[in-house]
Write a protein that holds these residues in place. Structure first.
Motif, PDB file in Angstrom:
ATOM      1  N   ARG A  20       0.838  -1.218   0.000  1.00  0.00           N
ATOM      2  CA  ARG A  20       0.000   0.000   0.000  1.00  0.00           C
ATOM      3  C   ARG A  20       0.860   1.249   0.000  1.00  0.00           C
ATOM      4  NH1 ARG A  20      -5.039  -0.910   4.139  1.00  0.00           N
ATOM      5  NH2 ARG A  20      -6.458  -0.126   2.566  1.00  0.00           N
ATOM      6  N   ILE A  21       1.894   1.248   0.816  1.00  0.00           N
ATOM      7  CA  ILE A  21       2.790   2.417   0.896  1.00  0.00           C
ATOM      8  C   ILE A  21       3.544   2.589  -0.413  1.00  0.00           C
ATOM      9  CG2 ILE A  21       4.881   3.296   2.014  1.00  0.00           C
ATOM     10  CD1 ILE A  21       3.774   1.946   4.630  1.00  0.00           C
ATOM     11  N   GLU A  22       4.093   1.490  -0.921  1.00  0.00           N
ATOM     12  CA  GLU A  22       4.894   1.551  -2.143  1.00  0.00           C
ATOM     13  C   GLU A  22       4.065   1.980  -3.353  1.00  0.00           C
ATOM     14  OE1 GLU A  22       7.234  -1.597  -4.977  1.00  0.00           O
ATOM     15  OE2 GLU A  22       7.414  -1.864  -2.809  1.00  0.00           O
ATOM     16  N   LEU A  23       2.850   1.472  -3.460  1.00  0.00           N
ATOM     17  CA  LEU A  23       2.012   1.773  -4.621  1.00  0.00           C
ATOM     18  C   LEU A  23       1.239   3.075  -4.470  1.00  0.00           C
ATOM     19  CD1 LEU A  23       0.711  -1.834  -5.295  1.00  0.00           C
ATOM     20  CD2 LEU A  23       2.478  -0.583  -6.570  1.00  0.00           C
ATOM     21  N   GLY A  24       1.087   3.540  -3.236  1.00  0.00           N
ATOM     22  CA  GLY A  24       0.424   4.815  -2.980  1.00  0.00           C
ATOM     23  C   GLY A  24      -0.952   4.904  -3.611  1.00  0.00           C
ATOM     24  N   ALA A  25      -1.173   5.979  -4.347  1.00  0.00           N
ATOM     25  CA  ALA A  25      -2.478   6.234  -4.957  1.00  0.00           C
ATOM     26  C   ALA A  25      -2.847   5.194  -6.011  1.00  0.00           C
ATOM     27  CB  ALA A  25      -2.486   7.628  -5.589  1.00  0.00           C
ATOM     28  N   VAL A  28      -5.242   0.845  -5.278  1.00  0.00           N
ATOM     29  CA  VAL A  28      -6.575   0.317  -5.569  1.00  0.00           C
ATOM     30  C   VAL A  28      -6.675  -0.099  -7.033  1.00  0.00           C
ATOM     31  CG1 VAL A  28      -9.035   0.883  -5.653  1.00  0.00           C
ATOM     32  CG2 VAL A  28      -7.674   1.560  -3.679  1.00  0.00           C
ATOM     33  N   ARG A  29      -6.100   0.690  -7.913  1.00  0.00           N
ATOM     34  CA  ARG A  29      -6.126   0.365  -9.342  1.00  0.00           C
ATOM     35  C   ARG A  29      -5.366  -0.935  -9.608  1.00  0.00           C
ATOM     36  NH1 ARG A  29      -2.426   1.691 -13.167  1.00  0.00           N
ATOM     37  NH2 ARG A  29      -1.508   3.265 -11.818  1.00  0.00           N
ATOM     38  N   ILE A  30      -4.209  -1.089  -8.989  1.00  0.00           N
ATOM     39  CA  ILE A  30      -3.395  -2.288  -9.208  1.00  0.00           C
ATOM     40  C   ILE A  30      -4.043  -3.508  -8.559  1.00  0.00           C
ATOM     41  CG2 ILE A  30      -1.139  -3.329  -8.738  1.00  0.00           C
ATOM     42  CD1 ILE A  30       0.027  -0.497  -9.274  1.00  0.00           C
ATOM     43  N   LEU A  31      -4.720  -3.322  -7.447  1.00  0.00           N
ATOM     44  CA  LEU A  31      -5.483  -4.423  -6.856  1.00  0.00           C
ATOM     45  C   LEU A  31      -6.595  -4.854  -7.820  1.00  0.00           C
ATOM     46  CD1 LEU A  31      -5.956  -6.330  -4.475  1.00  0.00           C
ATOM     47  CD2 LEU A  31      -7.419  -4.560  -3.460  1.00  0.00           C
ATOM     48  N   GLY A  32      -7.192  -3.921  -8.509  1.00  0.00           N
ATOM     49  CA  GLY A  32      -8.193  -4.246  -9.529  1.00  0.00           C
ATOM     50  C   GLY A  32      -7.584  -5.058 -10.664  1.00  0.00           C
ATOM     51  N   TYR A  33      -6.356  -4.717 -11.064  1.00  0.00           N
ATOM     52  CA  TYR A  33      -5.663  -5.499 -12.089  1.00  0.00           C
ATOM     53  C   TYR A  33      -5.402  -6.914 -11.579  1.00  0.00           C
ATOM     54  CZ  TYR A  33      -4.595  -1.075 -14.490  1.00  0.00           C
ATOM     55  OH  TYR A  33      -4.670   0.133 -15.133  1.00  0.00           O
ATOM     56  N   PHE A  34      -5.039  -7.016 -10.301  1.00  0.00           N
ATOM     57  CA  PHE A  34      -4.806  -8.331  -9.712  1.00  0.00           C
ATOM     58  C   PHE A  34      -6.074  -9.175  -9.785  1.00  0.00           C
ATOM     59  CE2 PHE A  34      -5.064 -10.906  -5.733  1.00  0.00           C
ATOM     60  CZ  PHE A  34      -4.173 -11.892  -6.105  1.00  0.00           C
ATOM     61  N   ARG A  35      -7.214  -8.571  -9.502  1.00  0.00           N
ATOM     62  CA  ARG A  35      -8.497  -9.280  -9.583  1.00  0.00           C
ATOM     63  C   ARG A  35      -8.711  -9.791 -11.004  1.00  0.00           C
ATOM     64  NH1 ARG A  35     -11.673  -5.380  -9.514  1.00  0.00           N
ATOM     65  NH2 ARG A  35     -11.514  -4.896  -7.307  1.00  0.00           N
ATOM     66  N   LEU A  64       0.370 -15.586 -11.608  1.00  0.00           N
ATOM     67  CA  LEU A  64      -0.417 -15.587 -10.367  1.00  0.00           C
ATOM     68  C   LEU A  64       0.484 -15.612  -9.145  1.00  0.00           C
ATOM     69  CD1 LEU A  64      -3.276 -15.607  -9.178  1.00  0.00           C
ATOM     70  CD2 LEU A  64      -3.211 -18.112  -9.298  1.00  0.00           C
ATOM     71  N   LYS A  65       1.577 -16.367  -9.221  1.00  0.00           N
ATOM     72  CA  LYS A  65       2.536 -16.437  -8.105  1.00  0.00           C
ATOM     73  C   LYS A  65       3.088 -15.054  -7.787  1.00  0.00           C
ATOM     74  CE  LYS A  65       6.725 -17.497  -9.035  1.00  0.00           C
ATOM     75  NZ  LYS A  65       7.976 -18.162  -9.458  1.00  0.00           N
ATOM     76  N   GLY A  66       3.564 -14.360  -8.798  1.00  0.00           N
ATOM     77  CA  GLY A  66       4.183 -13.050  -8.584  1.00  0.00           C
ATOM     78  C   GLY A  66       3.207 -11.990  -8.125  1.00  0.00           C
ATOM     79  N   GLU A  67       2.039 -11.955  -8.761  1.00  0.00           N
ATOM     80  CA  GLU A  67       1.053 -10.940  -8.389  1.00  0.00           C
ATOM     81  C   GLU A  67       0.518 -11.190  -6.981  1.00  0.00           C
ATOM     82  OE1 GLU A  67      -1.817 -10.801 -11.550  1.00  0.00           O
ATOM     83  OE2 GLU A  67      -0.456  -9.690 -12.861  1.00  0.00           O
ATOM     84  N   SER A  68       0.341 -12.436  -6.612  1.00  0.00           N
ATOM     85  CA  SER A  68      -0.133 -12.771  -5.267  1.00  0.00           C
ATOM     86  C   SER A  68       0.890 -12.358  -4.218  1.00  0.00           C
ATOM     87  CB  SER A  68      -0.384 -14.286  -5.146  1.00  0.00           C
ATOM     88  OG  SER A  68      -1.344 -14.702  -6.068  1.00  0.00           O
ATOM     89  N   ALA A  69       2.149 -12.651  -4.501  1.00  0.00           N
ATOM     90  CA  ALA A  69       3.216 -12.300  -3.556  1.00  0.00           C
ATOM     91  C   ALA A  69       3.287 -10.792  -3.339  1.00  0.00           C
ATOM     92  CB  ALA A  69       4.555 -12.831  -4.061  1.00  0.00           C
ATOM     93  N   GLN A  70       3.021 -10.017  -4.390  1.00  0.00           N
ATOM     94  CA  GLN A  70       3.062  -8.554  -4.283  1.00  0.00           C
ATOM     95  C   GLN A  70       2.095  -8.038  -3.226  1.00  0.00           C
ATOM     96  OE1 GLN A  70       2.048  -6.527  -7.932  1.00  0.00           O
ATOM     97  NE2 GLN A  70       2.266  -4.515  -7.020  1.00  0.00           N
ATOM     98  N   PHE A  71       0.961  -8.728  -3.059  1.00  0.00           N
ATOM     99  CA  PHE A  71      -0.051  -8.303  -2.099  1.00  0.00           C
ATOM    100  C   PHE A  71       0.002  -9.109  -0.797  1.00  0.00           C
ATOM    101  CE2 PHE A  71      -1.852  -6.725  -6.090  1.00  0.00           C
ATOM    102  CZ  PHE A  71      -2.071  -5.409  -5.735  1.00  0.00           C
TER     103      PHE A  71
END
Length: 141
Positions: A20-25, A28-35, A64-71
């Protein structure tokens, strides 16, 4: 604060906070991409498994492995990694991906449960617990 399941925590809350800190504003958009990407990856993994195509498992599992680890989605990342490693081994040995079946079977439910937790914890509408002795803003009780 981790949600415990039979195999450990679904989310590493410290990793999520760091993301959350690293991605800042953009969080939420990147979490949507993850979805969106996660749904596509899970569907591609399931299709590849049905087709018995080990090579077709590799890229969506890796993604999926990489994107999951990011969150901080530890179990989801571990399941995707297991699928990826099995698939890579099967490609190398020219075997079918049957060994990955146990991981693939529970993947969609694990993805959905993880996504539900991530979205609930990151929603601006989420009901936050007030500090001891204080009411949350808007709490009319």
């Amino acid at each position: 604060m981790a949600v415990a399941t039979s195999g450990g925590s679904l989310i590493d809350w410290n990793m999520l906070a760091a993301a959350r800190i690293e991605l800042g504003a953009n969080f939420v958009r990147i979490l949507g991409y993850f979805r969106e990407d996660g749904e596509k990856s899970v569907a591609a993994i399931e299709a590849a498994m049905r087709a018995g195509d080990a090579a077709a498992l590799v890229i969506p599992a890796h993604t999926l492995k990489g994107e999951s680890a990011q969150f901080g989605a530890e179990q989801l990342s571990a399941a995707a990694e297991a699928i990826e490693l099995i698939a890579r081994d099967c490609v190398e040995n020219r075997d079918g991906p049957e060994q990955a079946l146990e991981h693939v079977v529970g993947l969609r439910a694990l993805f959905q449960e993880t996504l539900t937790l991530l979205e609930r914890e990151t929603s601006p509408l989420m009901e936050r617990r007030p500090a001891f002795g204080k009411r949350a803003a808007g709490d009319l009780r």
